[in-house]
Design an enzyme around this catalytic site. Sequence first.
Site, short mmCIF file in Angstrom:
data_model
loop_
_atom_site.label_atom_id
_atom_site.label_comp_id
_atom_site.label_asym_id
_atom_site.label_seq_id
_atom_site.Cartn_x
_atom_site.Cartn_y
_atom_site.Cartn_z
N ASP A 139 0.83 -1.20 0.00
CA ASP A 139 0.00 0.00 0.00
C ASP A 139 0.87 1.26 0.00
O ASP A 139 0.55 2.25 -0.66
CB ASP A 139 -0.89 0.05 1.25
CG ASP A 139 -1.74 -1.20 1.45
OD1 ASP A 139 -1.28 -2.29 1.09
OD2 ASP A 139 -2.85 -1.08 1.99
N GLU A 196 -6.47 -11.34 -3.52
CA GLU A 196 -6.25 -12.34 -2.47
C GLU A 196 -7.41 -13.33 -2.33
O GLU A 196 -7.35 -14.19 -1.44
CB GLU A 196 -5.98 -11.63 -1.14
CG GLU A 196 -4.68 -10.84 -1.18
CD GLU A 196 -4.53 -9.89 0.00
OE1 GLU A 196 -5.55 -9.57 0.64
OE2 GLU A 196 -3.40 -9.44 0.25
N LYS A 225 -11.00 -9.78 -5.87
CA LYS A 225 -11.01 -8.77 -4.81
C LYS A 225 -10.49 -7.44 -5.33
O LYS A 225 -10.96 -6.38 -4.96
CB LYS A 225 -10.12 -9.30 -3.68
CG LYS A 225 -10.08 -8.45 -2.44
CD LYS A 225 -9.23 -9.14 -1.39
CE LYS A 225 -9.08 -8.33 -0.13
NZ LYS A 225 -8.20 -8.99 0.85
O1 IFM Z 1 -2.25 -4.67 0.95
C1 IFM Z 1 -3.61 -4.89 1.08
C2 IFM Z 1 -4.00 -6.04 0.19
O2 IFM Z 1 -3.75 -5.73 -1.16
C3 IFM Z 1 -5.46 -6.38 0.37
N1 IFM Z 1 -5.70 -6.69 1.76
C4 IFM Z 1 -5.41 -5.58 2.64
C5 IFM Z 1 -3.96 -5.17 2.52
C6 IFM Z 1 -3.69 -3.96 3.42
O3 IFM Z 1 -4.40 -2.86 2.98
#
Ligand code: IFM
Length: 703
Positions: A315, A456, A567
């Site tokens: 992120d 994911e 997702k």
């Molecule tokens: O990095 C992200 C991921 O891409 C999706 N799940 C949450 C994480 C943290 O924001």
Amino acid sequence: MHHQETIFTIGNGYLCTRGTFEEGYPGDRGATFIHGVFDAARNVNTEIVNEPDWLPLTVYLNGERFGINHGVVASYRRTLSVRDGLLTRTVVWQSPGGHRATFTFERFASLADPHALYLRCHIVPEFSGTLEFRASLNGHTDNLGVVHTYWVDQGERDGVVYLDNRTRETKIETAYAMRVQTTTGHQLSRAVWAVENKPCVMVRVQARPGNEIVLDKQVVVYTSRDVPAEQVVSTTLEHLNNVAAWDQAVEKNAEAWEDAWENSDAVIEGDDEAQRAVRFNLYQLHIVAPRRDDRVSIGAKALSGFGYRGHAFWDAEIFMLPFFTHTAPAIARNLLDYRYRHLEAARAKAKANGCEGAQFAWESADTGEEVTPTWIPDPADRRRLIRIWTGDIEIHISADIAYAAHHYWRMTGDDTWYIEKGVELILDTAKFWASRAEWDAENQRYEYNDVIGPDEYHDHVNNNAYTNRMAQWNLQTALDVLDWLNAEAPARANELVNELDLTPARLAQWQDVIQKVYVPIPPSGVIEQFEGYCNLKPVYMAALEPRDISTQQLFGIEGSNQRQAIKQPDVLMLLYLLREHYADDIVRVNYDFYAPRTDSTYGSSLGPGIQAIIACEVGKPDEAYKLFQLAAESDLYDLRRNASDGIHAASCGATWQAVVFGFAGLRITETGWTVANRLPSGWTRLAFKFLHRGKLQRVELTA
Ligand code: IFM
């Protein structure tokens, strides 16, 4: 309330404090997080510590305690000025016994003096008698039940009260010092109560109808990350002695904020809601931006909530960093330095996995080691545990970090940093990718198997397009960069060749992986997200409406693995990052294929902002605007109903990217830039600035 606490977070890049009330509220979830103060504890991974609370201020009206959970709230208004980080709350309240007053609380964490925190309370009573203030520093804080700090010392010196705490495992010391004074009103008494771990200053003043009473609480904070542990208390007390008084502090803070906004604001005319949302998102990035610290990154929830325990993910590099790279490169450099400092930890992770080079942790905290939890309670049934695989196999982050380093250099032209640090990040991650590639003799190709891509919902997949192509990019960029370094800084090139063992044989193997890694584009132009994805059960989001849960909640973890619902759109992300490598029709075909399969509303908050950019490119302005709203309003309106855990910081960065690279169509190369006006309907003007190779550029688009 917990959502409001998140969005009313204040901060200054050193710390952030959630927007709980000074007087408290039953069940509130207050927190002050200081960058870099992590602690380990049994049964939980390393997490950012909820530090002692500097806010507490209770008020008694002729002995009746003020609190909006009882009595009568005649009016209430809370305002966050994103221009200067000032949080104001005005309440007209009547106690159960009939004492009425107007309360105004103001607070800010100074951007000009990051160790200084200010709180002011104005009260206009409508009764005669006494007002009693109890201002304290509260060391009894915890991370949702996990206590990380313990009391070390407290005391009083010349009317100033201090509190010193230490984290249990990491032994980081935090000291607060507080000065409390009334600036108007007749003071009747003053006392210091040395309650252990919650020192309190009690001030009683005379209340007269219509006579305003103003009380200031100034707090200074230092940790042993800032100064040696034995100097933390003395430095804190000394600083408090020299701290600016309210009026001057307000002015200095406003000036610092003006500087911060100067190059980073995005002015939108014709759509006030969008303007407010964009500035809100940029505010959230500003308050968490480590201006003076290159030992920290920005966690997925910034410093505004307990979600993800303060851990940093991709992120930071892919979603937030571009905002800083283009508007405040020194901050971007700090964030990249954080990764550079953790190269050793990344090397250790690669080694532990039987690889070479640097493999960065999927979740990273103070040491750079992997801190992704292996098991977490199932939110649907907390007696069950769910295995989290991301820390083991979501490996694309190493390429993401390399990409961010390279992008920073291209945009800033910061050769010094690149030569000293950036190139090493790129070379060592390339080394990882070359060693992680598996040779498939049957198909005569290299593969990356058993991975998780950005989407994911599908784990343990083979040949994820995003991962494979970014690995290839990382390797190719490493070879190019090494050539560049040989020409520009041969001594440094030699040093790195020796240190990283970049023998001709190794470089030849990199070349082989680049040429033979599996990254197909079939004749249809649809890049399969991973091998076998297209054979999964088709899912079209529109057919699942109405719903207010994610497709993973709908189908379950295993059910999602067997379906095409995603997702966040890996392939679109790839096309966005490597845009110059793909033709327009590839982008269009893949947008049309993946957009209907993406759970944009309830899936990852990271996706919509980036997807909006692609929607702009393929000429779908209405879709682009809806996606932009999903990103920009995600936290303001708590669209995913989890803003209580903290801000979706990646979405804040993606919002900025959607405006600049989507609606303004900004494309930047080393030599120049172009825009493509794609203003949403209703927007009459969009103006912003960005830095290109050190020079300030201005963009202004009108309808
Ligand atoms: O990095 C992200 C991921 O891409 C999706 N799940 C949450 C994480 C943290 O924001």
